[in-house]
Write a protein that holds these residues in place. Structure first.
Motif, mmCIF file in Angstrom:
data_model
loop_
_atom_site.group_PDB
_atom_site.id
_atom_site.type_symbol
_atom_site.label_atom_id
_atom_site.label_comp_id
_atom_site.label_asym_id
_atom_site.label_seq_id
_atom_site.Cartn_x
_atom_site.Cartn_y
_atom_site.Cartn_z
ATOM 1 N N ARG A 1 0.828 -1.212 0.000
ATOM 2 C CA ARG A 1 0.000 0.000 0.000
ATOM 3 C C ARG A 1 0.863 1.263 0.000
ATOM 4 O O ARG A 1 0.544 2.242 -0.666
ATOM 5 C CB ARG A 1 -0.927 -0.009 1.212
ATOM 6 C CG ARG A 1 -2.002 -1.101 1.157
ATOM 7 C CD ARG A 1 -3.024 -0.924 2.273
ATOM 8 N NE ARG A 1 -4.042 -1.959 2.238
ATOM 9 C CZ ARG A 1 -3.965 -3.096 2.931
ATOM 10 N NH1 ARG A 1 -2.914 -3.316 3.725
ATOM 11 N NH2 ARG A 1 -4.925 -3.992 2.840
ATOM 12 N N ALA A 2 1.948 1.227 0.762
ATOM 13 C CA ALA A 2 2.842 2.391 0.798
ATOM 14 C C ALA A 2 3.490 2.613 -0.566
ATOM 15 O O ALA A 2 3.605 3.742 -1.050
ATOM 16 C CB ALA A 2 3.903 2.192 1.873
ATOM 17 N N ASP B 1 0.873 4.031 -2.964
ATOM 18 C CA ASP B 1 0.628 5.462 -2.763
ATOM 19 C C ASP B 1 1.717 6.312 -3.408
ATOM 20 O O ASP B 1 1.437 7.347 -4.024
ATOM 21 C CB ASP B 1 0.558 5.775 -1.262
ATOM 22 C CG ASP B 1 -0.758 5.314 -0.642
ATOM 23 O OD1 ASP B 1 -1.701 5.051 -1.403
ATOM 24 O OD2 ASP B 1 -0.820 5.201 0.594
ATOM 25 N N HIS C 1 1.211 6.018 -7.223
ATOM 26 C CA HIS C 1 -0.026 6.669 -7.618
ATOM 27 C C HIS C 1 0.102 8.193 -7.642
ATOM 28 O O HIS C 1 -0.561 8.878 -8.431
ATOM 29 C CB HIS C 1 -1.134 6.246 -6.643
ATOM 30 C CG HIS C 1 -2.512 6.643 -7.066
ATOM 31 N ND1 HIS C 1 -3.067 7.877 -6.771
ATOM 32 C CD2 HIS C 1 -3.460 5.970 -7.767
ATOM 33 C CE1 HIS C 1 -4.274 7.942 -7.269
ATOM 34 N NE2 HIS C 1 -4.560 6.800 -7.874
ATOM 35 N N ALA C 2 0.984 8.725 -6.791
ATOM 36 C CA ALA C 2 1.130 10.179 -6.679
ATOM 37 C C ALA C 2 1.893 10.799 -7.840
ATOM 38 O O ALA C 2 1.864 12.020 -8.022
ATOM 39 C CB ALA C 2 1.836 10.524 -5.369
ATOM 40 N N PHE D 1 -9.554 8.691 -4.890
ATOM 41 C CA PHE D 1 -9.078 9.369 -3.695
ATOM 42 C C PHE D 1 -9.995 9.088 -2.508
ATOM 43 O O PHE D 1 -11.219 8.964 -2.666
ATOM 44 C CB PHE D 1 -9.026 10.889 -3.924
ATOM 45 C CG PHE D 1 -8.262 11.300 -5.142
ATOM 46 C CD1 PHE D 1 -6.885 11.452 -5.098
ATOM 47 C CD2 PHE D 1 -8.918 11.525 -6.345
ATOM 48 C CE1 PHE D 1 -6.169 11.841 -6.217
ATOM 49 C CE2 PHE D 1 -8.212 11.909 -7.480
ATOM 50 C CZ PHE D 1 -6.840 12.069 -7.409
ATOM 51 N N ASP D 2 -9.387 9.024 -1.330
ATOM 52 C CA ASP D 2 -10.140 8.949 -0.084
ATOM 53 C C ASP D 2 -10.342 10.381 0.401
ATOM 54 O O ASP D 2 -9.418 11.011 0.911
ATOM 55 C CB ASP D 2 -9.386 8.122 0.953
ATOM 56 C CG ASP D 2 -10.185 7.932 2.235
ATOM 57 O OD1 ASP D 2 -11.265 8.561 2.372
ATOM 58 O OD2 ASP D 2 -9.744 7.142 3.095
ATOM 59 N N SER E 1 -3.586 13.192 3.237
ATOM 60 C CA SER E 1 -3.224 12.330 2.112
ATOM 61 C C SER E 1 -3.808 12.847 0.813
ATOM 62 O O SER E 1 -3.140 12.858 -0.227
ATOM 63 C CB SER E 1 -3.718 10.901 2.373
ATOM 64 O OG SER E 1 -3.467 10.077 1.258
ATOM 65 N N LYS F 1 -1.688 13.969 -2.577
ATOM 66 C CA LYS F 1 -1.909 13.312 -3.863
ATOM 67 C C LYS F 1 -2.343 14.312 -4.935
ATOM 68 O O LYS F 1 -1.886 14.255 -6.079
ATOM 69 C CB LYS F 1 -2.953 12.200 -3.716
ATOM 70 C CG LYS F 1 -2.455 11.005 -2.933
ATOM 71 C CD LYS F 1 -3.523 9.923 -2.836
ATOM 72 C CE LYS F 1 -3.007 8.700 -2.092
ATOM 73 N NZ LYS F 1 -4.032 7.631 -1.992
#
Length: 302
Positions: A24-25, A28, A31-32, A270-271, A277, A281
């Protein structure tokens, strides 16, 4: 396939499996990077489409059409069903020189029509472009398709799917005929949706959906998740709309240093409940600066 698209496909498979905290890290961070959010949205959609096979449906259609006069070309599709199921596009022409396009469910097939319109066929869809001097008409059979329509004010673009007709000039929208009642979802621009042969039509705004039963077109309510998810999938959604969604929650508000930035298009998933976060992003995707002031976060130009 471009490297970014290939990486996005790998991440879609991994994130829909059993990713570790390390995965997951790493996701992220990947994804950024610029362009990766948009690539991942498409890859995730393709992954979900690949979960259901409909090769038998395509083969049945091939056998059904092979006996029809002038449509022997579909017999080829029976032999090619395995290739179609892997997402290849097939082009056929009958005696009237009308091109047909077919694509399988495993991977969408993207094709460019003669006018510059891009059609993405999904879930075993097949289509018949029928262009004339006064209009651009496409008949969609089965599955789902996205149309990125080239602007041509003199020739409206019309998609016929079952009993529905969707009319546009230059816009992006999806038509879904996986069920008996066709559905239309507008992404950008404007379209009119009507029952074929009827003058009654409804106009959709970006983000709206409609279905077309025998009684005529009607708007569908906004989709909500039964588990109250805070994930937002953006497809060229304005930055301001994303921040509005995030700021309605109880998290730290995110502001813009320049109101003009609100019009920047954003693509990705996106959350919106995680302000810090989300800000990072968005800043990475749009090359913006992040200023965390404790009680609020400011996004501005570098």
């Amino acid at each position: 396939m471009r490297r970014g698209d290939s990486e996005a496909a790998d991440w879609a498979a991994k994130m829909h499996g059993t990713p570790t905290d390390k995965d997951r890290a790493a996701f992220d961070a990947w994804h950024a990077r610029p362009g990766h959010a948009e690539a991942y949205v498409m890859a995730e959609e393709h992954y979900m489409l690949g979960a259901s096979m409909s090769r038998q449906r395509i083969g049945a259609r091939a056998r059904e059409n092979a006996s029809a006069p002038g449509r022997l070309r579909w017999a080829v599709a029976t032999i090619a069903a395995a290739g179609i199921a892997l997402g290849f596009a097939w082009h056929f022409k009958n005696g009237r020189d009308v091109e047909q396009i077919a694509a399988g469910p495993m991977l969408p097939s993207q094709l460019r029509l003669a006018d510059g319109t891009t059609v993405t066929l999904m879930d075993g869809a097949w289509a018949e472009p029928q262009f004339s001097e006064t209009e651009r008409r496409v008949r969609l059979h089965g599955g789902r398709a996205r149309f990125d329509v080239a602007h041509d004010a003199a020739r409206p673009f019309i998609v016929v799917a079952g009993r529905s007709e969707t009319r546009a000039i230059g816009t992006v929208f999806e038509v879904d005929v996986r069920s008996a009642t066709p559905q239309v979802r507008l992404i950008t621009g404007s379209v009119e949706v009507r029952l074929g042969g009827s003058a009654k039509a409804i106009r959709l705004a970006p983000g709206e959906r409609a279905e077309v039963p025998d009684s005529g077109p009607r708007l569908l309510p906004e989709m909500t998740s039964p588990v109250g998810t805070t994930m937002l999938a953006a497809d060229n959604l304005p930055l301001g709309a994303i921040l509005d969604a995030a700021n309605k929650l109880a998290g730290k508000p995110i502001r813009l240093a320049d109101p003009a930035l609100a019009q920047l298009p954003v693509a990705g998933r996106f959350d919106v409940a995680d302000s810090e976060s989300l800000a990072r992003k968005l800043a990475a995707a749009l090359d913006l600066a992040v200023d965390d002031r404790g009680t609020e976060i400011i996004l501005g130009k570098k």
